[in-house]
Design a protein around this motif. Structure first.
Motif, mmCIF file in Angstrom:
data_model
loop_
_atom_site.group_PDB
_atom_site.id
_atom_site.type_symbol
_atom_site.label_atom_id
_atom_site.label_comp_id
_atom_site.label_asym_id
_atom_site.label_seq_id
_atom_site.Cartn_x
_atom_site.Cartn_y
_atom_site.Cartn_z
ATOM 1 N N ALA A 101 6.976 -6.338 -10.960
ATOM 2 C CA ALA A 101 7.838 -5.524 -9.727
ATOM 3 C C ALA A 101 8.393 -4.045 -10.266
ATOM 4 O O ALA A 101 8.532 -3.215 -9.472
ATOM 5 C CB ALA A 101 8.795 -6.249 -8.980
ATOM 6 N N ALA A 102 8.932 -4.103 -11.550
ATOM 7 C CA ALA A 102 9.616 -3.077 -11.861
ATOM 8 C C ALA A 102 8.552 -1.743 -12.229
ATOM 9 O O ALA A 102 8.835 -0.729 -12.476
ATOM 10 C CB ALA A 102 10.199 -3.191 -13.005
ATOM 11 N N LEU A 103 7.261 -2.145 -12.249
ATOM 12 C CA LEU A 103 6.285 -1.076 -12.962
ATOM 13 C C LEU A 103 5.297 -0.535 -11.758
ATOM 14 O O LEU A 103 4.790 -1.539 -10.796
ATOM 15 C CB LEU A 103 5.461 -1.707 -13.937
ATOM 16 C CG LEU A 103 6.149 -2.068 -15.227
ATOM 17 C CD1 LEU A 103 5.217 -2.906 -16.145
ATOM 18 C CD2 LEU A 103 6.985 -0.880 -15.885
ATOM 19 N N PRO A 104 4.825 0.449 -11.860
ATOM 20 C CA PRO A 104 3.549 0.938 -10.942
ATOM 21 C C PRO A 104 2.320 0.298 -11.494
ATOM 22 O O PRO A 104 2.349 -0.157 -12.382
ATOM 23 C CB PRO A 104 3.555 2.492 -10.922
ATOM 24 C CG PRO A 104 4.366 2.854 -12.248
ATOM 25 C CD PRO A 104 5.269 1.730 -12.591
ATOM 26 N N GLU A 112 0.646 -1.107 0.047
ATOM 27 C CA GLU A 112 0.094 -0.041 -0.102
ATOM 28 C C GLU A 112 0.752 1.169 0.124
ATOM 29 O O GLU A 112 0.358 2.156 -0.402
ATOM 30 C CB GLU A 112 -0.904 -0.037 1.294
ATOM 31 C CG GLU A 112 -1.946 -0.946 1.128
ATOM 32 C CD GLU A 112 -3.046 -0.554 0.111
ATOM 33 O OE1 GLU A 112 -3.786 0.632 0.334
ATOM 34 O OE2 GLU A 112 -3.327 -0.957 -0.890
ATOM 35 N N ASP A 113 2.023 1.071 0.696
ATOM 36 C CA ASP A 113 2.532 2.581 0.761
ATOM 37 C C ASP A 113 3.564 2.733 -0.192
ATOM 38 O O ASP A 113 4.045 4.184 -0.651
ATOM 39 C CB ASP A 113 3.913 2.164 2.114
ATOM 40 C CG ASP A 113 3.065 2.016 3.295
ATOM 41 O OD1 ASP A 113 1.913 2.494 3.495
ATOM 42 O OD2 ASP A 113 3.501 1.445 4.236
ATOM 43 N N GLU A 114 3.898 1.984 -1.217
ATOM 44 C CA GLU A 114 4.869 2.234 -2.373
ATOM 45 C C GLU A 114 4.337 1.640 -3.468
ATOM 46 O O GLU A 114 4.107 0.477 -3.513
ATOM 47 C CB GLU A 114 6.352 1.702 -2.054
ATOM 48 C CG GLU A 114 7.026 2.625 -0.840
ATOM 49 C CD GLU A 114 8.574 1.897 -0.625
ATOM 50 O OE1 GLU A 114 9.473 2.080 -1.865
ATOM 51 O OE2 GLU A 114 8.996 1.743 0.309
ATOM 52 N N ASP A 115 4.605 2.435 -4.658
ATOM 53 C CA ASP A 115 3.978 1.899 -5.977
ATOM 54 C C ASP A 115 5.047 2.498 -7.021
ATOM 55 O O ASP A 115 5.156 3.636 -7.386
ATOM 56 C CB ASP A 115 2.756 2.459 -6.310
ATOM 57 C CG ASP A 115 2.000 1.731 -7.374
ATOM 58 O OD1 ASP A 115 2.634 0.683 -7.963
ATOM 59 O OD2 ASP A 115 1.155 2.625 -8.126
ATOM 60 N N ALA A 134 -3.209 -3.659 -9.656
ATOM 61 C CA ALA A 134 -2.356 -3.445 -8.602
ATOM 62 C C ALA A 134 -2.235 -4.689 -7.769
ATOM 63 O O ALA A 134 -1.051 -4.926 -7.153
ATOM 64 C CB ALA A 134 -3.372 -2.756 -7.569
ATOM 65 N N GLN A 135 -3.136 -5.637 -7.711
ATOM 66 C CA GLN A 135 -2.829 -7.067 -7.094
ATOM 67 C C GLN A 135 -2.111 -8.135 -7.809
ATOM 68 O O GLN A 135 -2.013 -9.023 -7.339
ATOM 69 C CB GLN A 135 -4.276 -7.591 -6.616
ATOM 70 C CG GLN A 135 -5.138 -7.988 -7.678
ATOM 71 C CD GLN A 135 -6.753 -8.343 -7.086
ATOM 72 O OE1 GLN A 135 -7.052 -7.571 -6.547
ATOM 73 N NE2 GLN A 135 -7.136 -9.434 -7.515
ATOM 74 N N SER A 136 -1.807 -7.765 -9.195
ATOM 75 C CA SER A 136 -1.003 -8.927 -9.968
ATOM 76 C C SER A 136 0.093 -9.291 -9.322
ATOM 77 O O SER A 136 0.507 -10.474 -9.363
ATOM 78 C CB SER A 136 -0.925 -8.382 -11.295
ATOM 79 O OG SER A 136 -0.394 -7.083 -11.468
ATOM 80 N N LEU A 137 0.849 -8.486 -8.821
ATOM 81 C CA LEU A 137 2.234 -8.821 -8.341
ATOM 82 C C LEU A 137 2.243 -9.729 -7.126
ATOM 83 O O LEU A 137 2.821 -10.576 -7.062
ATOM 84 C CB LEU A 137 3.102 -7.650 -7.867
ATOM 85 C CG LEU A 137 4.289 -7.752 -7.245
ATOM 86 C CD1 LEU A 137 5.273 -8.605 -8.047
ATOM 87 C CD2 LEU A 137 5.051 -6.426 -6.862
ATOM 88 N N ALA A 138 1.217 -9.250 -6.222
ATOM 89 C CA ALA A 138 0.861 -10.402 -5.143
ATOM 90 C C ALA A 138 0.609 -11.712 -5.592
ATOM 91 O O ALA A 138 1.103 -12.870 -5.036
ATOM 92 C CB ALA A 138 0.085 -9.467 -3.983
ATOM 93 N N GLY A 139 -0.457 -11.670 -6.561
ATOM 94 C CA GLY A 139 -0.789 -13.000 -6.940
ATOM 95 C C GLY A 139 0.373 -13.783 -7.432
ATOM 96 O O GLY A 139 0.435 -15.106 -7.541
#
Length: 335
Positions: free
Chosen positions: A247-250, A169-172, A266-271
């Protein structure tokens, strides 16, 4: 016979209307209403009144749409975004009172069993001992079985939206340390479940859910317009490379990547981190991205057991406390 099902997820309300020809749910119409409930609800927080009103309107329209297509009032279920809300009972009662639809929540383990049933029927018996992975907004479901229904199921709080809120949530885009912290948590949570899957030694592994479908496309699988019968494989090594790209992209720029939609960017990286970690810990090199999942599992149960089984689900869903599992027994073959 024409039947239907409504699925209230973290982003959309989905309706599937199907003909139950020869015991197989053949879709004749699908529709969705994008509510993005997960953006309006903080993990563990109540569903706001405005969101409840939107949910009621979407379920009512889904019920009317099913009727126009010749199906009876559909069985309707909500996943973790409603199940974990402290005002869950009020939400379910509001939907029933204003629409007549018996919306219910299922514990994650039952979601896994129904999803496994859908995947097993799609893959067929030749797939042998089968492992199932399903990433939702709030939970990760894992199952393994040799027959029609699984011998082992687990539901873990490793949903893509939940983890995005907790870690990113804090960094994008997030820092490398945030990504490593997420991976450490996933490894810890998955340790026992992964050991069981390794011990079982599945012959085939399948992945379901929109998250896996979009990640599969990012990793080179055929786009959806090619139809459901195209073989779609996702390899662990490709998923590892996808993590670096994401991870390299907002979040806003991830939506320009193949397969990644704006609502799920937004949730694709965590997935992807969850998906890669579970594959690595279980020793699975590749999964088949399966188009059948929980909605098809519900339709199959409806075909095989009739509409009466859902009435018990709805009743027990309302009676159970939000943190309690719904005591639902899924009949095994031959029972």
């Amino acid at each position: 016979m024409r039947i239907s099902v409504v699925d209230v997820g973290s982003n959309t309300v989905r309706l599937v209307v199907a003909d139950a020809a020869d015991g197989v749910p053949l879709p004749v119409h699908t529709a969705k209403w994008r509510l993005r409930l997960s953006e309006q609800v903080t993990p563990g927080g109540p569903i706001p009144e405005q969101a409840v009103a939107q949910l009621v309107d979407a379920v009512a329209e889904a019920d009317r749409t099913a009727a126009r297509w010749g199906a009876a009032s559909p069985p309707a279920f909500a996943t973790a975004v409603v199940r974990n809300a402290p005002n869950r009972r009020e939400v379910l009662r509001a939907v029933r009172a204003r629409t007549g639809v018996e919306l219910c929540t299922l514990p994650g383990e039952v979601e896994a069993e129904l999803t496994f049933l859908g995947a097993r029927r799609w893959m067929g018996w030749r797939s042998g001992p089968l492992a199932l992975l399903d990433i939702g907004g709030g939970t990760l479901e894992v199952a393994f079985g040799r027959g029609r229904l699984p011998d082992f199921v687990a539901s873990l709080p490793l949903g893509a939206r939940r983890l995005t809120h907790e870690f990113f949530e804090d960094e994008d885009p997030p820092s490398p340390e945030q990504v490593r912290a997420l991976r450490r948590k996933v490894r810890h949570q998955l340790r026992d479940v992964a050991a069981r899957i390794r011990w079982e030694g599945p012959r085939t592994a399948v992945a379901t859910s929109r998250t896996f479908q979009q990640l599969g496309r990012l990793c080179g699988a055929a786009p959806g317009r090619h139809g459901p019968f195209v073989d779609r494989q996702m390899h662990r090594s490709d998923l590892r490379a996808a993590i670096a790209r994401l991870a390299a992209l907002p979040a806003a720029e991830r939506a320009h990547l193949p397969g990644i939609s704006a609502p799920r960017a937004a949730q694709s990286l965590a997935g992807a981190v969850v998906g890669h970690t579970v594959l690595k810990l279980t020793g699975i090199e590749a999964v088949t991205v399966c188009p059948w999942a929980i909605r098809e599992g519900v339709l199959l149960r409806h075909i095989e057991d009739g509409p009466s089984w859902w009435a018990e689900v709805a009743l027990r869903s309302e009676e159970a406390a939000p943190a309690d599992p719904v005591p639902l027994r899924i009949a095994r073959a031959g029972s």
